[in-house]
Motif scaffolding. Structure first.
Motif, PDB file in Angstrom:
ATOM      1  N   ALA A 142      -7.084 -27.081 -49.297  1.00  0.00           N
ATOM      2  CA  ALA A 142      -7.471 -25.975 -48.420  1.00  0.00           C
ATOM      3  C   ALA A 142      -6.306 -25.473 -47.566  1.00  0.00           C
ATOM      4  CB  ALA A 142      -8.618 -26.414 -47.529  1.00  0.00           C
ATOM      5  N   THR A 143      -5.077 -25.728 -48.005  1.00  0.00           N
ATOM      6  CA  THR A 143      -3.899 -25.378 -47.207  1.00  0.00           C
ATOM      7  C   THR A 143      -3.860 -23.897 -46.854  1.00  0.00           C
ATOM      8  OG1 THR A 143      -2.656 -27.174 -48.218  1.00  0.00           O
ATOM      9  CG2 THR A 143      -1.377 -25.461 -47.149  1.00  0.00           C
ATOM     10  N   LYS A 144      -4.046 -23.025 -47.829  1.00  0.00           N
ATOM     11  CA  LYS A 144      -3.977 -21.587 -47.579  1.00  0.00           C
ATOM     12  C   LYS A 144      -5.031 -21.145 -46.577  1.00  0.00           C
ATOM     13  CE  LYS A 144      -4.081 -17.028 -49.773  1.00  0.00           C
ATOM     14  NZ  LYS A 144      -4.575 -16.441 -48.561  1.00  0.00           N
ATOM     15  N   GLN A 145      -6.248 -21.615 -46.748  1.00  0.00           N
ATOM     16  CA  GLN A 145      -7.327 -21.223 -45.843  1.00  0.00           C
ATOM     17  C   GLN A 145      -7.044 -21.692 -44.413  1.00  0.00           C
ATOM     18  OE1 GLN A 145      -7.718 -22.769 -48.763  1.00  0.00           O
ATOM     19  NE2 GLN A 145      -9.112 -21.573 -50.013  1.00  0.00           N
ATOM     20  N   ILE A 146      -6.539 -22.906 -44.275  1.00  0.00           N
ATOM     21  CA  ILE A 146      -6.220 -23.440 -42.944  1.00  0.00           C
ATOM     22  C   ILE A 146      -5.133 -22.598 -42.282  1.00  0.00           C
ATOM     23  CG2 ILE A 146      -5.226 -25.402 -41.700  1.00  0.00           C
ATOM     24  CD1 ILE A 146      -6.573 -27.197 -43.894  1.00  0.00           C
ATOM     25  N   LEU A 147      -4.047 -22.326 -43.007  1.00  0.00           N
ATOM     26  CA  LEU A 147      -2.942 -21.549 -42.438  1.00  0.00           C
ATOM     27  C   LEU A 147      -3.348 -20.104 -42.171  1.00  0.00           C
ATOM     28  CD1 LEU A 147       0.050 -22.961 -44.494  1.00  0.00           C
ATOM     29  CD2 LEU A 147      -0.594 -23.520 -42.133  1.00  0.00           C
ATOM     30  N   ASP A 148      -4.155 -19.516 -43.046  1.00  0.00           N
ATOM     31  CA  ASP A 148      -4.641 -18.149 -42.816  1.00  0.00           C
ATOM     32  C   ASP A 148      -5.450 -18.064 -41.527  1.00  0.00           C
ATOM     33  OD1 ASP A 148      -3.440 -17.112 -45.078  1.00  0.00           O
ATOM     34  OD2 ASP A 148      -5.282 -17.040 -46.265  1.00  0.00           O
ATOM     35  N   GLN A 149      -6.311 -19.051 -41.296  1.00  0.00           N
ATOM     36  CA  GLN A 149      -7.139 -19.048 -40.084  1.00  0.00           C
ATOM     37  C   GLN A 149      -6.288 -19.157 -38.825  1.00  0.00           C
ATOM     38  OE1 GLN A 149     -10.592 -18.558 -39.743  1.00  0.00           O
ATOM     39  NE2 GLN A 149      -9.835 -18.281 -37.664  1.00  0.00           N
ATOM     40  N   TRP A 150      -5.324 -20.058 -38.826  1.00  0.00           N
ATOM     41  CA  TRP A 150      -4.445 -20.189 -37.663  1.00  0.00           C
ATOM     42  C   TRP A 150      -3.618 -18.919 -37.479  1.00  0.00           C
ATOM     43  CZ3 TRP A 150      -3.880 -24.038 -33.956  1.00  0.00           C
ATOM     44  CH2 TRP A 150      -4.720 -25.136 -34.111  1.00  0.00           C
ATOM     45  N   GLY A 151      -3.171 -18.303 -38.576  1.00  0.00           N
ATOM     46  CA  GLY A 151      -2.416 -17.057 -38.501  1.00  0.00           C
ATOM     47  C   GLY A 151      -3.232 -15.927 -37.896  1.00  0.00           C
ATOM     48  N   GLU A 152      -4.508 -15.848 -38.250  1.00  0.00           N
ATOM     49  CA  GLU A 152      -5.390 -14.823 -37.671  1.00  0.00           C
ATOM     50  C   GLU A 152      -5.549 -15.014 -36.166  1.00  0.00           C
ATOM     51  OE1 GLU A 152      -9.118 -14.696 -39.747  1.00  0.00           O
ATOM     52  OE2 GLU A 152      -8.147 -14.272 -41.674  1.00  0.00           O
ATOM     53  N   ASP A 153      -5.396 -16.258 -35.712  1.00  0.00           N
ATOM     54  CA  ASP A 153      -5.500 -16.557 -34.284  1.00  0.00           C
ATOM     55  C   ASP A 153      -4.167 -16.388 -33.550  1.00  0.00           C
ATOM     56  OD1 ASP A 153      -8.194 -17.108 -34.592  1.00  0.00           O
ATOM     57  OD2 ASP A 153      -7.903 -19.266 -34.790  1.00  0.00           O
ATOM     58  N   GLY A 154      -3.158 -15.855 -34.256  1.00  0.00           N
ATOM     59  CA  GLY A 154      -1.885 -15.553 -33.616  1.00  0.00           C
ATOM     60  C   GLY A 154      -0.818 -16.630 -33.726  1.00  0.00           C
ATOM     61  N   TRP A 155      -1.086 -17.684 -34.498  1.00  0.00           N
ATOM     62  CA  TRP A 155      -0.121 -18.767 -34.646  1.00  0.00           C
ATOM     63  C   TRP A 155       0.864 -18.469 -35.770  1.00  0.00           C
ATOM     64  CZ3 TRP A 155       0.167 -22.740 -31.244  1.00  0.00           C
ATOM     65  CH2 TRP A 155      -0.916 -22.931 -30.385  1.00  0.00           C
ATOM     66  N   GLU A 156       2.113 -18.855 -35.566  1.00  0.00           N
ATOM     67  CA  GLU A 156       3.185 -18.676 -36.552  1.00  0.00           C
ATOM     68  C   GLU A 156       3.601 -20.050 -37.068  1.00  0.00           C
ATOM     69  OE1 GLU A 156       7.866 -17.268 -36.573  1.00  0.00           O
ATOM     70  OE2 GLU A 156       6.544 -16.608 -34.965  1.00  0.00           O
ATOM     71  N   LEU A 157       3.670 -20.183 -38.388  1.00  0.00           N
ATOM     72  CA  LEU A 157       4.088 -21.442 -39.000  1.00  0.00           C
ATOM     73  C   LEU A 157       5.581 -21.648 -38.770  1.00  0.00           C
ATOM     74  CD1 LEU A 157       3.396 -23.894 -40.797  1.00  0.00           C
ATOM     75  CD2 LEU A 157       3.976 -22.451 -42.764  1.00  0.00           C
ATOM     76  N   VAL A 158       5.936 -22.824 -38.263  1.00  0.00           N
ATOM     77  CA  VAL A 158       7.336 -23.169 -38.028  1.00  0.00           C
ATOM     78  C   VAL A 158       7.847 -24.061 -39.151  1.00  0.00           C
ATOM     79  CG1 VAL A 158       8.953 -24.322 -36.470  1.00  0.00           C
ATOM     80  CG2 VAL A 158       7.066 -22.957 -35.534  1.00  0.00           C
ATOM     81  N   GLN A 159       7.058 -25.107 -39.483  1.00  0.00           N
ATOM     82  CA  GLN A 159       7.506 -26.067 -40.479  1.00  0.00           C
ATOM     83  C   GLN A 159       6.326 -26.890 -40.974  1.00  0.00           C
ATOM     84  OE1 GLN A 159      10.545 -28.697 -38.985  1.00  0.00           O
ATOM     85  NE2 GLN A 159      11.349 -29.071 -41.020  1.00  0.00           N
ATOM     86  N   VAL A 160       6.457 -27.402 -42.195  1.00  0.00           N
ATOM     87  CA  VAL A 160       5.484 -28.339 -42.745  1.00  0.00           C
ATOM     88  C   VAL A 160       6.246 -29.601 -43.141  1.00  0.00           C
ATOM     89  CG1 VAL A 160       3.842 -28.801 -44.611  1.00  0.00           C
ATOM     90  CG2 VAL A 160       3.975 -26.510 -43.608  1.00  0.00           C
ATOM     91  N   LEU A 161       5.767 -30.754 -42.645  1.00  0.00           N
ATOM     92  CA  LEU A 161       6.392 -32.043 -42.944  1.00  0.00           C
ATOM     93  C   LEU A 161       5.337 -33.046 -43.372  1.00  0.00           C
ATOM     94  CD1 LEU A 161       8.740 -32.400 -39.834  1.00  0.00           C
ATOM     95  CD2 LEU A 161       9.404 -31.765 -42.149  1.00  0.00           C
TER      96      LEU A 161
END
Length: 51
Positions: free
Chosen positions: A15-34
């Motif tokens: 569900a990676t895409k769905q999780i990141l899409d939801q956070w992105g809609e809330d104004g969050w920007e992805l910095v890094q994945v580890l």
């Protein structure tokens, strides 16, 4: 100068895409994945400017 807030989010592989899409809609920007501390799961590090 901008003030930022940060979040760490565990990612579920199927569900990676769905999780990141939801956070992105809330104004969050992805910095890094580890890899997480357990060595298996992935963790996303996100930021957004404080209001």
């Amino acid at each position: 100068m901008a003030n930022w807030e940060y979040a760490t989010v565990p990612l579920i592989v199927h569900a990676t895409k769905q999780i990141l899409d939801q956070w992105g809609e809330d104004g969050w920007e992805l910095v890094q994945v580890l890899q997480g501390p357990d060595g298996g799961n992935l963790v996303a590090y996100l930021k957004r400017e404080k209001a």
